[in-house]
Design a protein around this motif. Structure first.
Motif, PDB file in Angstrom:
ATOM      1  N   GLU A  24      19.439  34.349 -34.601  1.00  0.00           N
ATOM      2  CA  GLU A  24      19.720  34.796 -35.991  1.00  0.00           C
ATOM      3  C   GLU A  24      18.501  35.120 -36.739  1.00  0.00           C
ATOM      4  O   GLU A  24      18.701  36.058 -37.849  1.00  0.00           O
ATOM      5  CB  GLU A  24      20.077  33.213 -36.676  1.00  0.00           C
ATOM      6  N   LEU A  25      17.280  34.690 -36.411  1.00  0.00           N
ATOM      7  CA  LEU A  25      16.063  35.294 -36.994  1.00  0.00           C
ATOM      8  C   LEU A  25      15.845  36.549 -36.825  1.00  0.00           C
ATOM      9  O   LEU A  25      15.005  37.437 -37.144  1.00  0.00           O
ATOM     10  CB  LEU A  25      14.881  34.262 -36.675  1.00  0.00           C
ATOM     11  N   GLY A  26      16.502  37.073 -35.496  1.00  0.00           N
ATOM     12  CA  GLY A  26      16.158  38.561 -35.026  1.00  0.00           C
ATOM     13  C   GLY A  26      15.142  38.502 -33.965  1.00  0.00           C
ATOM     14  O   GLY A  26      14.459  39.563 -33.698  1.00  0.00           O
ATOM     15  N   ASN A  27      14.771  37.352 -33.580  1.00  0.00           N
ATOM     16  CA  ASN A  27      13.773  37.327 -32.399  1.00  0.00           C
ATOM     17  C   ASN A  27      14.101  38.216 -31.261  1.00  0.00           C
ATOM     18  O   ASN A  27      15.190  38.131 -31.032  1.00  0.00           O
ATOM     19  CB  ASN A  27      13.338  35.880 -32.101  1.00  0.00           C
ATOM     20  N   GLU A  28      13.313  38.334 -30.237  1.00  0.00           N
ATOM     21  CA  GLU A  28      13.329  39.054 -29.268  1.00  0.00           C
ATOM     22  C   GLU A  28      13.144  37.868 -28.035  1.00  0.00           C
ATOM     23  O   GLU A  28      13.696  37.934 -26.952  1.00  0.00           O
ATOM     24  CB  GLU A  28      12.661  40.229 -28.658  1.00  0.00           C
ATOM     25  N   TRP A  29      12.319  36.820 -28.318  1.00  0.00           N
ATOM     26  CA  TRP A  29      11.873  35.785 -27.425  1.00  0.00           C
ATOM     27  C   TRP A  29      11.881  34.621 -28.066  1.00  0.00           C
ATOM     28  O   TRP A  29      11.650  34.287 -29.239  1.00  0.00           O
ATOM     29  CB  TRP A  29      10.233  36.097 -27.021  1.00  0.00           C
ATOM     30  N   ILE A  30      11.857  33.660 -27.333  1.00  0.00           N
ATOM     31  CA  ILE A  30      11.465  32.080 -27.647  1.00  0.00           C
ATOM     32  C   ILE A  30      10.580  31.493 -26.655  1.00  0.00           C
ATOM     33  O   ILE A  30      10.526  31.952 -25.408  1.00  0.00           O
ATOM     34  CB  ILE A  30      12.926  31.154 -27.549  1.00  0.00           C
ATOM     35  N   THR A  31       9.374  31.052 -27.122  1.00  0.00           N
ATOM     36  CA  THR A  31       8.288  30.842 -26.274  1.00  0.00           C
ATOM     37  C   THR A  31       7.892  29.282 -26.177  1.00  0.00           C
ATOM     38  O   THR A  31       7.803  28.680 -27.524  1.00  0.00           O
ATOM     39  CB  THR A  31       7.094  31.534 -26.782  1.00  0.00           C
ATOM     40  N   ALA A  84      19.005  32.508 -22.624  1.00  0.00           N
ATOM     41  CA  ALA A  84      18.500  33.605 -23.699  1.00  0.00           C
ATOM     42  C   ALA A  84      19.105  34.777 -23.435  1.00  0.00           C
ATOM     43  O   ALA A  84      19.597  35.464 -24.304  1.00  0.00           O
ATOM     44  CB  ALA A  84      17.088  33.595 -23.643  1.00  0.00           C
ATOM     45  N   ARG A  85      19.230  35.149 -22.140  1.00  0.00           N
ATOM     46  CA  ARG A  85      19.731  36.397 -21.993  1.00  0.00           C
ATOM     47  C   ARG A  85      21.215  36.557 -22.247  1.00  0.00           C
ATOM     48  O   ARG A  85      21.544  37.786 -22.778  1.00  0.00           O
ATOM     49  CB  ARG A  85      19.654  36.810 -20.182  1.00  0.00           C
ATOM     50  N   GLY A  86      21.905  35.716 -22.303  1.00  0.00           N
ATOM     51  CA  GLY A  86      23.402  35.702 -22.789  1.00  0.00           C
ATOM     52  C   GLY A  86      23.418  36.117 -24.214  1.00  0.00           C
ATOM     53  O   GLY A  86      24.314  36.563 -24.692  1.00  0.00           O
ATOM     54  N   LEU A  87      22.273  35.889 -25.161  1.00  0.00           N
ATOM     55  CA  LEU A  87      22.138  36.197 -26.545  1.00  0.00           C
ATOM     56  C   LEU A  87      21.351  37.392 -26.910  1.00  0.00           C
ATOM     57  O   LEU A  87      20.906  37.505 -27.900  1.00  0.00           O
ATOM     58  CB  LEU A  87      21.916  34.958 -27.312  1.00  0.00           C
ATOM     59  N   GLY A  88      20.980  37.864 -25.691  1.00  0.00           N
ATOM     60  CA  GLY A  88      20.046  39.167 -25.690  1.00  0.00           C
ATOM     61  C   GLY A  88      18.632  38.928 -25.973  1.00  0.00           C
ATOM     62  O   GLY A  88      18.020  39.837 -26.505  1.00  0.00           O
ATOM     63  N   LEU A  89      18.238  37.877 -25.850  1.00  0.00           N
ATOM     64  CA  LEU A  89      16.782  37.186 -25.796  1.00  0.00           C
ATOM     65  C   LEU A  89      16.047  37.192 -24.622  1.00  0.00           C
ATOM     66  O   LEU A  89      16.684  37.052 -23.557  1.00  0.00           O
ATOM     67  CB  LEU A  89      16.484  36.188 -26.824  1.00  0.00           C
ATOM     68  N   ARG A  90      14.726  36.857 -24.592  1.00  0.00           N
ATOM     69  CA  ARG A  90      14.057  36.318 -23.249  1.00  0.00           C
ATOM     70  C   ARG A  90      13.213  35.194 -23.604  1.00  0.00           C
ATOM     71  O   ARG A  90      13.010  34.908 -24.855  1.00  0.00           O
ATOM     72  CB  ARG A  90      13.260  37.551 -22.888  1.00  0.00           C
ATOM     73  N   ALA A  91      12.968  34.567 -22.510  1.00  0.00           N
ATOM     74  CA  ALA A  91      11.938  33.306 -22.574  1.00  0.00           C
ATOM     75  C   ALA A  91      10.602  33.812 -22.272  1.00  0.00           C
ATOM     76  O   ALA A  91      10.443  34.784 -21.545  1.00  0.00           O
ATOM     77  CB  ALA A  91      12.439  32.123 -21.572  1.00  0.00           C
ATOM     78  N   ALA A  92       9.690  33.096 -22.969  1.00  0.00           N
ATOM     79  CA  ALA A  92       8.446  33.281 -22.560  1.00  0.00           C
ATOM     80  C   ALA A  92       7.443  32.090 -22.576  1.00  0.00           C
ATOM     81  O   ALA A  92       7.886  31.050 -23.260  1.00  0.00           O
ATOM     82  CB  ALA A  92       7.737  34.204 -23.628  1.00  0.00           C
ATOM     83  N   TYR A  93       6.221  31.985 -22.057  1.00  0.00           N
ATOM     84  CA  TYR A  93       5.462  31.028 -22.048  1.00  0.00           C
ATOM     85  C   TYR A  93       4.165  31.134 -22.494  1.00  0.00           C
ATOM     86  O   TYR A  93       3.465  32.353 -22.282  1.00  0.00           O
ATOM     87  CB  TYR A  93       5.243  30.374 -20.801  1.00  0.00           C
ATOM     88  N   LEU A 100      13.646  37.367 -16.263  1.00  0.00           N
ATOM     89  CA  LEU A 100      13.888  36.098 -17.389  1.00  0.00           C
ATOM     90  C   LEU A 100      13.009  35.660 -17.989  1.00  0.00           C
ATOM     91  O   LEU A 100      12.820  35.406 -19.335  1.00  0.00           O
ATOM     92  CB  LEU A 100      14.642  34.974 -16.682  1.00  0.00           C
ATOM     93  N   VAL A 101      11.637  35.686 -17.615  1.00  0.00           N
ATOM     94  CA  VAL A 101      10.497  35.193 -18.103  1.00  0.00           C
ATOM     95  C   VAL A 101       9.006  35.843 -18.412  1.00  0.00           C
ATOM     96  O   VAL A 101       8.806  36.581 -17.241  1.00  0.00           O
ATOM     97  CB  VAL A 101      10.016  33.698 -17.421  1.00  0.00           C
ATOM     98  N   ASP A 102       8.580  35.939 -19.432  1.00  0.00           N
ATOM     99  CA  ASP A 102       7.726  36.808 -19.809  1.00  0.00           C
ATOM    100  C   ASP A 102       6.576  35.496 -20.152  1.00  0.00           C
ATOM    101  O   ASP A 102       6.747  34.365 -20.274  1.00  0.00           O
ATOM    102  CB  ASP A 102       7.951  37.793 -21.087  1.00  0.00           C
ATOM    103  N   PHE A 103       5.339  36.320 -20.574  1.00  0.00           N
ATOM    104  CA  PHE A 103       4.080  35.322 -20.909  1.00  0.00           C
ATOM    105  C   PHE A 103       3.605  36.183 -22.236  1.00  0.00           C
ATOM    106  O   PHE A 103       3.506  37.266 -22.427  1.00  0.00           O
ATOM    107  CB  PHE A 103       3.108  35.330 -19.879  1.00  0.00           C
ATOM    108  N   GLU A 104       2.920  35.058 -23.182  1.00  0.00           N
ATOM    109  CA  GLU A 104       2.163  35.452 -24.069  1.00  0.00           C
ATOM    110  C   GLU A 104       0.998  34.979 -23.925  1.00  0.00           C
ATOM    111  O   GLU A 104       0.679  33.588 -23.967  1.00  0.00           O
ATOM    112  CB  GLU A 104       2.725  34.884 -25.411  1.00  0.00           C
ATOM    113  N   LEU A 105      -0.191  35.943 -23.775  1.00  0.00           N
ATOM    114  CA  LEU A 105      -1.528  35.319 -23.140  1.00  0.00           C
ATOM    115  C   LEU A 105      -2.503  34.908 -24.501  1.00  0.00           C
ATOM    116  O   LEU A 105      -2.529  35.936 -25.212  1.00  0.00           O
ATOM    117  CB  LEU A 105      -2.173  36.168 -22.236  1.00  0.00           C
ATOM    118  N   ASP A 106      -3.013  33.847 -24.602  1.00  0.00           N
ATOM    119  CA  ASP A 106      -3.706  33.505 -25.539  1.00  0.00           C
ATOM    120  C   ASP A 106      -5.257  33.737 -25.069  1.00  0.00           C
ATOM    121  O   ASP A 106      -5.627  33.151 -24.252  1.00  0.00           O
ATOM    122  CB  ASP A 106      -3.680  31.888 -25.948  1.00  0.00           C
ATOM    123  N   PHE A 107      -5.915  34.791 -25.758  1.00  0.00           N
ATOM    124  CA  PHE A 107      -7.062  35.309 -25.121  1.00  0.00           C
ATOM    125  C   PHE A 107      -8.462  34.065 -25.348  1.00  0.00           C
ATOM    126  O   PHE A 107      -9.017  33.958 -24.398  1.00  0.00           O
ATOM    127  CB  PHE A 107      -7.674  36.475 -25.846  1.00  0.00           C
TER     128      PHE A 107
END
Length: 299
Positions: free
Chosen positions: A130-137, A166-175, A202-209
């Protein structure tokens, strides 16, 4: 970010206090408010102008609790084009989407609670859509949930199941990582388990430098190990003494890291400070620094 994701409203931020914070933020930039970003889809803007400055709103969580609309206006006035949520503060996601779109911003990603992802992933995926996100992390998990390598294998499976939902709603998961993922358990590095046992489809990553460096690891080496899987990054600086500081005031060489082949694959860059002394000033200084970094990368 170290705490669970929560959202609630609090007392209203005083007008004088808020305007003072906004004025300080703009003064830190050395100029008036930049023009708001034009509206449009993520891919359209990326192709037109490349990566744009983003901020993790956890940095401004106290202000978000007190006056969310005014905080978002200040963030847009500083110049940010993308925001990453960490809780919705009792505001319906569709309403939040209208707020940020009216300000010329968008939200590619939201940090969500580990427990919700494990127990009922749709409870966080549907609001994110609903928010327009592409990922939930997944943003963090408590120590009792990550004691053994089997625990980490279970979390990899949880990420895969969240990615499938998430794919069912057009999103992806991330860590999103902290430092503890890089501390070996019985000779095995938990972060390697996550990389190896999550499905790249299915799963991506958000790297915290910052947290990679805090763990004593080399950010460039981590990026090069799995290029393309890091679609987002937290741009957080470190002082010579190892403390978190505003972007551009520490020793991190972001231009070199983001200019590598693996670094250039990162689509979204969010500045963040977990415990800023003055959140508005931090937001402004970090924005100006990230703008300089992006300009240098574009040549």
């Amino acid at each position: 970010m170290k705490s669970n994701i929560t959202g609630h409203t609090g007392s209203r931020l005083g007008r004088r206090d808020f305007l003072g914070g906004t004025a300080l933020a703009l003064a830190a930039l050395g100029s008036g408010a930049p023009a708001a970003a034009s509206e449009g889809g993520a891919h359209e803007r990326k192709h037109a102008a490349g990566r744009v400055p983003g901020i993790q709103l956890y940095t401004l969580r106290q202000s978000m609790q007190q006056d969310l609309p005014a905080t978002l206006r200040a963030v847009a006035a500083i110049g940010y084009q993308e925001v990453e949520f960490a809780g919705y503060f009792d505001v319906p996601p569709a309403e939040l989407r209208r707020m940020i779109e009216d300000l010329g911003m968008r939200s590619p990603n939201s940090h969500v609670g580990w427990d919700a992802v494990r127990k009922d992933p749709l409870s966080v995926i549907e609001p994110a859509a609903e928010l327009g996100n592409e990922w939930i992390t997944i943003a963090w998990m408590p120590p009792e949930e990550r004691q053994t390598i089997d625990d980490w294998k279970s979390w990899a499976d949880t990420c895969n199941r969240a990615g499938e939902a998430a794919r069912g709603l057009g999103l992806r998961a991330a860590y999103h990582n902290h430092d503890f993922e890089f501390q070996p358990i019985d000779g095995t590095v938990p972060f390697d388990v996550l990389l190896d046992e999550t499905d790249p489809e299915l799963v991506d990553f958000e790297l915290d430098f910052f947290w990679v460096r805090k763990a004593g690891r080399d950010v460039g080496e981590i990026l090069a190990k799995a290029p393309g899987r890091y679609v987002m990054a937290h741009i957080k600086d470190m002082s010579t003494s190892g403390e978190m500081v505003d972007v551009g005031t520490g020793e991190m060489d972001f231009v070199s890291l983001l200019g590598t082949p693996a670094g250039r694959k990162i689509l979204h860059l969010f500045v963040e400070h977990d415990e800023p002394e003055d959140a508005f000033r931090t937001a402004a200084i970090s924005y100006a620094s990230l703008q300089r970094i992006l300009k240098e990368l574009r040549g």
